[in-house]
Scaffold this active site. Structure first.
Site, PDB file in Angstrom:
ATOM      1  CB  ALA A  12     -30.233  14.227  -3.829  1.00  0.00           C
ATOM      2  CB  ALA A  13     -26.705  18.688  -5.307  1.00  0.00           C
ATOM      3  N   GLY A  14     -25.740  14.993  -7.083  1.00  0.00           N
ATOM      4  CA  GLY A  14     -24.349  14.795  -7.888  1.00  0.00           C
ATOM      5  C   GLY A  14     -24.756  14.727  -9.099  1.00  0.00           C
ATOM      6  CD  GLN A  15     -21.455  12.786 -13.037  1.00  0.00           C
ATOM      7  OE1 GLN A  15     -21.112  13.082 -14.477  1.00  0.00           O
ATOM      8  NE2 GLN A  15     -20.415  11.783 -13.108  1.00  0.00           N
ATOM      9  NE  ARG A  98     -17.501   0.330 -11.582  1.00  0.00           N
ATOM     10  CZ  ARG A  98     -16.943  -0.484 -12.847  1.00  0.00           C
ATOM     11  NH1 ARG A  98     -16.394  -2.010 -12.449  1.00  0.00           N
ATOM     12  NH2 ARG A  98     -17.242  -0.088 -13.274  1.00  0.00           N
ATOM     13  CD  GLN A 112     -25.526   8.205   3.574  1.00  0.00           C
ATOM     14  OE1 GLN A 112     -25.074   6.861   2.884  1.00  0.00           O
ATOM     15  NE2 GLN A 112     -24.423   9.322   4.158  1.00  0.00           N
ATOM     16  CB  VAL A 129     -26.101   3.645  -6.464  1.00  0.00           C
ATOM     17  CG1 VAL A 129     -25.228   4.130  -7.854  1.00  0.00           C
ATOM     18  CG2 VAL A 129     -27.402   3.592  -7.227  1.00  0.00           C
ATOM     19  CG  ASP A 159     -22.067  -4.175 -14.015  1.00  0.00           C
ATOM     20  OD1 ASP A 159     -21.497  -3.249 -14.778  1.00  0.00           O
ATOM     21  OD2 ASP A 159     -22.481  -3.889 -12.971  1.00  0.00           O
ATOM     22  NE  ARG A 162     -21.402   0.281 -18.572  1.00  0.00           N
ATOM     23  CZ  ARG A 162     -21.257   0.877 -17.298  1.00  0.00           C
ATOM     24  NH1 ARG A 162     -20.878   0.293 -16.461  1.00  0.00           N
ATOM     25  NH2 ARG A 162     -20.978   1.955 -16.949  1.00  0.00           N
ATOM     26  CG  HIS A 187     -20.509  -2.269 -10.524  1.00  0.00           C
ATOM     27  ND1 HIS A 187     -21.226  -2.444 -11.540  1.00  0.00           N
ATOM     28  CD2 HIS A 187     -20.791  -1.060 -10.039  1.00  0.00           C
ATOM     29  CE1 HIS A 187     -20.583  -1.069 -12.035  1.00  0.00           C
ATOM     30  NE2 HIS A 187     -20.253  -0.241 -11.399  1.00  0.00           N
TER      31      HIS A 187
HETATM   32  P1  NAD Z   1     -20.365  13.023  -7.647  1.00  0.00           P
HETATM   33  O1  NAD Z   1     -20.014  13.211  -7.371  1.00  0.00           O
HETATM   34  O2  NAD Z   1     -21.028  13.219  -8.890  1.00  0.00           O
HETATM   35  O3  NAD Z   1     -22.329  13.052  -6.749  1.00  0.00           O
HETATM   36  C1  NAD Z   1     -21.487  12.357  -4.969  1.00  0.00           C
HETATM   37  C2  NAD Z   1     -22.305  13.363  -4.965  1.00  0.00           C
HETATM   38  O4  NAD Z   1     -22.210  12.829  -3.476  1.00  0.00           O
HETATM   39  C3  NAD Z   1     -21.821  14.798  -4.072  1.00  0.00           C
HETATM   40  O5  NAD Z   1     -22.737  15.637  -4.449  1.00  0.00           O
HETATM   41  C4  NAD Z   1     -21.158  14.740  -2.470  1.00  0.00           C
HETATM   42  O6  NAD Z   1     -21.659  15.984  -2.155  1.00  0.00           O
HETATM   43  C5  NAD Z   1     -22.593  14.014  -2.230  1.00  0.00           C
HETATM   44  N1  NAD Z   1     -22.145  12.971  -0.965  1.00  0.00           N
HETATM   45  C6  NAD Z   1     -21.009  12.217  -0.308  1.00  0.00           C
HETATM   46  N2  NAD Z   1     -20.497  11.426   0.864  1.00  0.00           N
HETATM   47  C7  NAD Z   1     -22.089  11.988   1.212  1.00  0.00           C
HETATM   48  C8  NAD Z   1     -21.907  11.717   2.400  1.00  0.00           C
HETATM   49  N3  NAD Z   1     -21.716  11.031   3.193  1.00  0.00           N
HETATM   50  N4  NAD Z   1     -23.725  11.588   2.350  1.00  0.00           N
HETATM   51  C9  NAD Z   1     -24.513  12.391   1.394  1.00  0.00           C
HETATM   52  N5  NAD Z   1     -24.080  12.941   0.652  1.00  0.00           N
HETATM   53  C10 NAD Z   1     -22.981  12.974   0.148  1.00  0.00           C
HETATM   54  O7  NAD Z   1     -20.726  11.448  -8.420  1.00  0.00           O
HETATM   55  P2  NAD Z   1     -21.499  10.562  -9.149  1.00  0.00           P
HETATM   56  O8  NAD Z   1     -21.638  10.582 -10.088  1.00  0.00           O
HETATM   57  O9  NAD Z   1     -22.826  10.990  -9.031  1.00  0.00           O
HETATM   58  O10 NAD Z   1     -21.287   9.037  -8.326  1.00  0.00           O
HETATM   59  C11 NAD Z   1     -21.626   8.605  -6.891  1.00  0.00           C
HETATM   60  C12 NAD Z   1     -21.133   7.463  -6.672  1.00  0.00           C
HETATM   61  O11 NAD Z   1     -21.389   6.443  -7.356  1.00  0.00           O
HETATM   62  C13 NAD Z   1     -19.667   6.712  -6.938  1.00  0.00           C
HETATM   63  O12 NAD Z   1     -19.098   6.252  -6.314  1.00  0.00           O
HETATM   64  C14 NAD Z   1     -19.928   6.009  -8.674  1.00  0.00           C
HETATM   65  O13 NAD Z   1     -18.628   5.828  -8.412  1.00  0.00           O
HETATM   66  C15 NAD Z   1     -20.801   5.162  -8.467  1.00  0.00           C
HETATM   67  N6  NAD Z   1     -21.533   4.290  -9.476  1.00  0.00           N
HETATM   68  C16 NAD Z   1     -22.153   3.653  -9.563  1.00  0.00           C
HETATM   69  C17 NAD Z   1     -22.213   3.040 -10.288  1.00  0.00           C
HETATM   70  C18 NAD Z   1     -23.148   1.369 -10.545  1.00  0.00           C
HETATM   71  O14 NAD Z   1     -23.594   1.056 -11.832  1.00  0.00           O
HETATM   72  N7  NAD Z   1     -23.472   0.783  -9.325  1.00  0.00           N
HETATM   73  C19 NAD Z   1     -22.439   3.436 -11.741  1.00  0.00           C
HETATM   74  C20 NAD Z   1     -22.390   4.946 -11.393  1.00  0.00           C
HETATM   75  C21 NAD Z   1     -21.018   5.417 -10.820  1.00  0.00           C
HETATM   76  C1  LMR Z   2     -19.801   2.679 -13.905  1.00  0.00           C
HETATM   77  O1  LMR Z   2     -19.727   1.860 -14.082  1.00  0.00           O
HETATM   78  O2  LMR Z   2     -20.075   3.212 -14.950  1.00  0.00           O
HETATM   79  C2  LMR Z   2     -19.775   3.092 -12.473  1.00  0.00           C
HETATM   80  O3  LMR Z   2     -19.292   1.857 -11.414  1.00  0.00           O
HETATM   81  C3  LMR Z   2     -18.389   4.650 -12.531  1.00  0.00           C
HETATM   82  C4  LMR Z   2     -17.348   3.854 -12.469  1.00  0.00           C
HETATM   83  O4  LMR Z   2     -16.236   3.736 -11.511  1.00  0.00           O
HETATM   84  O5  LMR Z   2     -17.018   2.659 -13.505  1.00  0.00           O
END
Ligand code: NAD
Ligand code: LMR
Length: 326
Positions: A12-15, A98, A112, A129, A159, A162, A187
């Site tokens: 929840a504190a990530g991007q 990925r 989880q 996600v 996707d 997009r 994905h």
């Molecule tokens: P990020 O690194 O900014 O944030 C991830 C957060 O998850 C961090 O704050 C980290 O501390 C936390 N974290 C890690 N392990 C954890 C755990 N076991 N329990 C709870 N929190 C945990 O990353 P982001 O940019 O937010 O991306 C998160 C994920 O989403 C990545 O795996 C990324 O590849 C994926 N993503 C998927 C899609 C999609 O279309 N499916 C799109 C974008 C990103």
């Molecule tokens: C995306 O599609 O943007 C995400 O899955 C992040 C990635 O690794 O491409």
């Protein structure tokens, strides 16, 4: 008063989390009449950052936000959760696929998944996600004894969106005019964007746009967009990913409006020759709140058929790689 829904969000504190939480709290995900309680999960090392995000949520005074709780233990964060958004995990960096994350991120989803099964609402809805999201969803769903397997879904809506964005740009239309795109499969770069039944302002996409562009630049742009964003930003997509998560849950709960279907990665029951159990992106029709059905009986073109096997094979091989986690 409508009972607030409890929404657990990991990472929840990530991007992505930073964009997602505020849009959940503002009502964009579940509509303007549905109060929410946000239950954020983070790693212990990121708890300070998460406390800061919780302060900002409170400071936004969202009328629908009836509470913010934070925890570093999924058994606390998922307690009573109606919706669980599994975002927290490592993103890939430049040069990685990925699937390279599978052994790093996969184990997160066993614990989880168990926590969901133990403490979340018995009909909890789950969206994965974190990448590789289809197979991470498979891992989490494998822990489900109490929560129905069909409630475990993974995100290919980014996707899908997009593809809509590219079609709208090409046809000089607006995204709302583009309907009934499909993303099949994983994905990953093997996903199959399918525009055979898509329309723009009521006109068939295969009639409107040239096939060389659809089969070439369009297809590649959609499949490789994640990589292009990492190259451009130095970080993976975040706001558009959060937006897609909002869209996925919104449509699952409230329907797709005048779209016949959307793309969701859900457990296969063997449709279109996809092995049972794989978490596969299909066209899904929403038939009521939290009710989806895979759209069956679509005639696939030779081109789509020829690409489907690669994405099926990739998901089957990912399943083999994590079989000790299932
Ligand atoms: P990020 O690194 O900014 O944030 C991830 C957060 O998850 C961090 O704050 C980290 O501390 C936390 N974290 C890690 N392990 C954890 C755990 N076991 N329990 C709870 N929190 C945990 O990353 P982001 O940019 O937010 O991306 C998160 C994920 O989403 C990545 O795996 C990324 O590849 C994926 N993503 C998927 C899609 C999609 O279309 N499916 C799109 C974008 C990103
Ligand atoms: C995306 O599609 O943007 C995400 O899955 C992040 C990635 O690794 O491409």
């Amino acid at each position: 008063m409508t009972r607030p829904m409890r929404i657990a969000v990991t990472g929840a504190a990530g991007q992505i989390g930073y964009s997602l939480l505020f849009r959940i709290a503002s009502g964009e995900m579940l509509g303007p009449d549905q109060p929410v309680i946000i239950q954020g999960l983070e790693l212990p090392v990121a708890m300070n950052a998460l406390e800061g995000v919780a302060m900002e949520l409170t400071d936004s005074a969202f009328p629908l936000l009836h509470g913010v709780e934070v925890a570093d233990d999924p058994k606390i964060a998922f307690k009573g959760a109606d919706i669980v958004l599994l975002v927290g995990s490592r993103p890939r960096s430049a040069g990685m696929e990925r699937a390279d994350l599978i052994r790093v991120n996969g184990p997160i989803f066993t614990g989880q998944g168990q926590a969901i099964d133990t403490v979340a609402a018995e009909d909890a809805k789950v969206l994965v996600v974190g990448n590789p999201c289809n197979t991470n969803c498979l891992i989490a769903a494998a822990q489900a004894r109490r929560v129905p397997r069909a409630n475990f879904t993974a995100m290919t809506r980014l996707d899908h969106n997009r593809a809509v964005g590219q079609l709208a740009l090409r046809a000089q239309a607006t995204p709302a005019q583009v309907k009934n795109v499909i993303i099949w499969g994983n994905h990953s770069s093997t996903m199959v964007p399918d525009t055979d039944r898509a329309t723009i302002d009521g006109r068939s996409v295969p009639d409107l746009l040239d096939s060389a562009w659809l089969e070439g630049p369009f297809d590649e742009t959609v499949r490789e967009r994640g990589k292009a964003i990492i190259q451009a930003r130095g970080k993976s997509s975040a706001a558009s990913a959060a937006n897609a998560a909002i869209d996925h849950i919104h449509d699952w709960f409230l329907g797709t409006g005048d779209q016949e279907w959307t793309s969701m990665a859900v457990p296969s029951q063997g449709q279109y020759g996809v092995p049972e159990g794989l978490i596969f992106s299909f066209p899904c029709r929403i038939t009521g709140p939290w009710q989806y059905e895979i759209v069956e009986g679509l005639e696939l073109s030779a081109s789509v058929k020829s690409k489907m096997q690669a994405t099926i094979d990739e998901l089957a091989s990912e399943r083999e790689t994590v079989k000790d986690l299932l």
